[in-house]
Design a protein around this motif. Structure first.
Motif, PDB file in Angstrom:
ATOM      1  N   GLN A   1       7.038  -2.853  -0.533  1.00 31.52           N
ATOM      2  CA  GLN A   1       7.328  -1.640  -1.345  1.00 31.52           C
ATOM      3  C   GLN A   1       7.838  -1.839  -2.450  1.00 31.52           C
ATOM      4  OE1 GLN A   1      10.545  -0.088   1.320  1.00 31.52           O
ATOM      5  NE2 GLN A   1       9.033   0.916   2.864  1.00 31.52           N
ATOM      6  N   THR A   2       8.530  -2.891  -3.002  1.00 33.96           N
ATOM      7  CA  THR A   2       9.102  -3.224  -4.365  1.00 33.96           C
ATOM      8  C   THR A   2       8.058  -3.585  -5.140  1.00 33.96           C
ATOM      9  OG1 THR A   2      11.050  -3.682  -3.598  1.00 33.96           O
ATOM     10  CG2 THR A   2      10.732  -4.487  -5.816  1.00 33.96           C
ATOM     11  N   LEU A   3       6.798  -4.450  -4.763  1.00 31.10           N
ATOM     12  CA  LEU A   3       5.829  -4.898  -5.200  1.00 31.10           C
ATOM     13  C   LEU A   3       4.997  -3.934  -5.522  1.00 31.10           C
ATOM     14  CD1 LEU A   3       3.722  -7.155  -6.182  1.00 31.10           C
ATOM     15  CD2 LEU A   3       3.038  -7.648  -3.815  1.00 31.10           C
ATOM     16  N   GLY A   4       4.675  -2.910  -4.588  1.00 35.21           N
ATOM     17  CA  GLY A   4       3.787  -1.765  -4.695  1.00 35.21           C
ATOM     18  C   GLY A   4       4.227  -0.706  -5.796  1.00 35.21           C
TER      19      GLY A   4
ATOM     20  N   VAL B   1       1.003  -1.116   0.074  1.00 29.59           N
ATOM     21  CA  VAL B   1       0.258   0.021   0.086  1.00 29.59           C
ATOM     22  C   VAL B   1       0.684   1.286   0.109  1.00 29.59           C
ATOM     23  CG1 VAL B   1      -1.778   1.347   1.430  1.00 29.59           C
ATOM     24  CG2 VAL B   1      -1.929  -1.248   1.129  1.00 29.59           C
ATOM     25  N   GLN B   2       1.988   1.424   0.854  1.00 30.10           N
ATOM     26  CA  GLN B   2       2.546   2.384   0.938  1.00 30.10           C
ATOM     27  C   GLN B   2       3.469   2.705  -0.497  1.00 30.10           C
ATOM     28  OE1 GLN B   2       6.543   2.273   3.113  1.00 30.10           O
ATOM     29  NE2 GLN B   2       5.739   3.933   4.317  1.00 30.10           N
ATOM     30  N   GLY B   3       4.032   1.364  -0.947  1.00 29.91           N
ATOM     31  CA  GLY B   3       4.699   1.625  -2.335  1.00 29.91           C
ATOM     32  C   GLY B   3       3.800   2.083  -3.306  1.00 29.91           C
TER      33      GLY B   3
ATOM     34  N   PHE C   1      -5.335  -3.755  -1.079  1.00 31.49           N
ATOM     35  CA  PHE C   1      -4.469  -4.351  -0.359  1.00 31.49           C
ATOM     36  C   PHE C   1      -4.474  -4.007   1.103  1.00 31.49           C
ATOM     37  CE2 PHE C   1      -1.687  -5.040  -4.413  1.00 31.49           C
ATOM     38  CZ  PHE C   1      -1.103  -6.238  -3.995  1.00 31.49           C
ATOM     39  N   ALA C   2      -4.996  -2.727   1.368  1.00 28.87           N
ATOM     40  CA  ALA C   2      -5.165  -2.539   2.775  1.00 28.87           C
ATOM     41  C   ALA C   2      -6.192  -3.115   3.545  1.00 28.87           C
ATOM     42  CB  ALA C   2      -5.376  -1.021   2.900  1.00 28.87           C
ATOM     43  N   LEU C   3      -7.327  -3.494   2.706  1.00 24.71           N
ATOM     44  CA  LEU C   3      -8.501  -4.281   3.294  1.00 24.71           C
ATOM     45  C   LEU C   3      -8.155  -5.862   3.290  1.00 24.71           C
ATOM     46  CD1 LEU C   3     -11.359  -4.421   3.861  1.00 24.71           C
ATOM     47  CD2 LEU C   3     -11.873  -4.726   1.526  1.00 24.71           C
ATOM     48  N   ALA C   4      -7.172  -6.119   2.455  1.00 22.81           N
ATOM     49  CA  ALA C   4      -6.811  -7.574   2.568  1.00 22.81           C
ATOM     50  C   ALA C   4      -5.816  -7.836   3.863  1.00 22.81           C
ATOM     51  CB  ALA C   4      -5.800  -8.215   1.370  1.00 22.81           C
TER      52      ALA C   4
ATOM     53  N   CYS D   1      -4.324   8.101   6.541  1.00 24.57           N
ATOM     54  CA  CYS D   1      -3.613   7.093   5.989  1.00 24.57           C
ATOM     55  C   CYS D   1      -2.346   6.937   6.934  1.00 24.57           C
ATOM     56  CB  CYS D   1      -3.115   7.403   4.491  1.00 24.57           C
ATOM     57  SG  CYS D   1      -4.264   7.178   3.266  1.00 24.57           S
ATOM     58  N   GLY D   2      -1.680   8.044   7.546  1.00 20.72           N
ATOM     59  CA  GLY D   2      -0.697   7.982   8.303  1.00 20.72           C
ATOM     60  C   GLY D   2      -1.052   7.519   9.523  1.00 20.72           C
TER      61      GLY D   2
END
Length: 455
Positions: free
Chosen positions: A411-414, A285-287, A441-444, A372-373
């Motif tokens: 992060q790399t995947l995002g 999510v961050q990425g 992704f965040a819900l998962a 988000c933070g």
């Protein structure tokens, strides 16, 4: 950290010893985290000075990232055998020395090689930093330690671009790396006498498994990078296939190992496996957000780079402020519930970002990023605590390495998924799809976190 009454000189010495150890670990974490953000910001300046093309200059970043991802698990496993403090001090020493080489580099190949060594040093720091905190803090205060770690990473991530800009405004780019030398020496002076000695493992280090791990992660990260840079499918597809082959060989070799480098023994523990999955999804999510939002702010809203930096800052700043609070709460309440609540807030925040109006005001953007933070901050510390607590003390290195690997892989995947969104849907629509993907992704991750309550 639990502070005992100062009834004797020995208790005073012990208290000072602990705080020096915490300071040494946090300074090492700060240096390794800050260096990524600084190099990213200064990449155009470095490329221009070394007369390198944008495509080749990317290896200044890639060499550092690949070295970390490929070696963090083997170094974590080695820390369980020879001691976490030895790995940390060796990594910090290599990081400091290679920073000096980076500052003196006059060509791109030399700088990329020095960055590879610097990444290896950073990997030594990242692989065992949480494991060391486990032996510095008592079990009932571990949440405070991981919260402080999350605060350090979040703060460095948020101030990295600003630090790079300030240094470049008064000095040349070699000073971006040169400043690490005195700070690294200071961290070493604090670490050598204060870091705790952890129990040593009686098993042997599996060099073949370590090599398989290095090849697997190197080819995987290369495949993701090649796909992002529009390389032919044969290149990134072949690299991805190689990663899968070496991954299968690694799992087969370590299937019956009691202390494997790839911690499949820990993944058999449901809470550990769910916590790792939660971490990967959350950092994805961050990425997704941190790659998509700058394009949206600059390409759609026509904000300057400076304005974009200020608009993104609330996320990282609030994470840095929230993480210590969440860490303390995780010492008293279920990390699964705390993480689930935080990730639900993150889901709502990412959804609100995907639903931004066509011409949002600054307040509209900042409120969504603050949401988000807060959500990300409430997930991060409790989740790290859950990962460390689910592993036995003898496998602290493997758990610590998993935390670093999950973060980097997420992060790399995002970032890779964001690039795919841009490739298939263009800039504006691609950014919107990436933000919706981040919400998914965040819900998962939220579901995975709450599932731990049933284990």
């Amino acid at each position: 950290m639990k502070l005992s009454p100062l009834t004797s000189q020995g208790s005073v010495d012990r208290q000072a010893h602990d705080w020096r150890a915490v300071a040494a670990v946090m300074l090492g974490v700060a240096l390794s985290s800050l260096d990524t953000a600084i190099a990213n910001t200064a990449l155009p300046t470095i490329a221009g000075d070394l007369h390198a093309s944008p495509a080749t200059s990317v290896w200044i970043i890639n060499a550092y990232q690949i070295a970390i991802v490929a070696t963090v698990l083997p170094l974590a496993a080695l820390g369980d055998i020879i001691g976490h403090r030895r790995i940390f001090i060796a990594g910090l020493s290599l990081f400091t020395l290679s920073s000096l080489v980076c500052a003196l580099a006059s060509t791109l190949p030399l700088l990329a090689a020095a960055r590879t060594l610097q990444g290896l040093g950073a990997s030594g720091i990242m692989s065992v930093n949480i494991a060391l905190l486990r032996f510095i803090y008592p079990p009932d205060r571990l949440g405070r330690g991981v919260g402080l770690n999350a605060l350090t990473v979040g703060f460095c991530f948020s101030v990295g671009p600003t630090v790079a800009s300030l240094i470049l405004s008064i000095a040349t780019w070699p000073w971006l790396f040169g400043i690490n030398v005195p700070l690294g020496l200071l961290a070493l002076l604090a670490a050598a006498p204060s870091l705790p000695h952890s129990p040593l493992g009686k098993h042997r280090f599996d060099a073949i498994a370590a090599l398989l791990n290095v090849v697997m992660f190197t080819t995987l990260i290369f495949a993701l990078g090649a796909a992002c840079q529009h390389e032919p499918a044969a290149i990134w597809g072949g690299s991805l296939g190689m990663a899968m082959v070496f991954g299968a060989l690694l799992i087969r070799r370590e299937r019956d190992n009691r202390a494997p480098i790839l911690p499949i023994d820990l993944y058999r523990v449901p809470i550990f496996a769910l916590s790792a999955a939660t971490s990967i999804c959350s950092f994805a999510v961050q990425g997704l957000a941190f790659v998509a939002l700058p394009f949206f702010f600059e390409g759609v809203l026509h904000r300057s780079q400076v304005q974009t930096g200020f608009l993104l800052a609330p996320w990282s700043i609030v994470v840095a402020l929230t993480a210590p609070v969440a860490g303390r709460l995780s010492d008293r309440y279920s990390p699964a519930v705390l993480g689930g609540i935080g990730l639900l807030i993150l889901t709502l925040g990412m959804t609100s970002l995907a639903l931004l109006p066509a011409d949002p005001g600054v307040a509209d953007i900042v409120i969504r990023l603050l949401c988000c933070g807060v959500g990300f901050g409430f997930f991060q510390s409790p989740n790290m605590r859950a990962l460390m607590s689910a592993a036995p003390p003898s496998r602290s290195g493997g758990a610590s390495g998993t935390i670093a690997t999950s973060r980097l892989l997420g992060q790399t995947l995002g970032a890779a998924l964001t690039a795919l969104c841009f490739n298939f849907a263009g800039g504006v629509q691609g950014a919107s799809i990436a933000l919706w993907m981040g919400a998914a992704f965040a819900l998962a991750a939220c579901i995975a976190s709450l599932a731990r309550t049933a284990v």
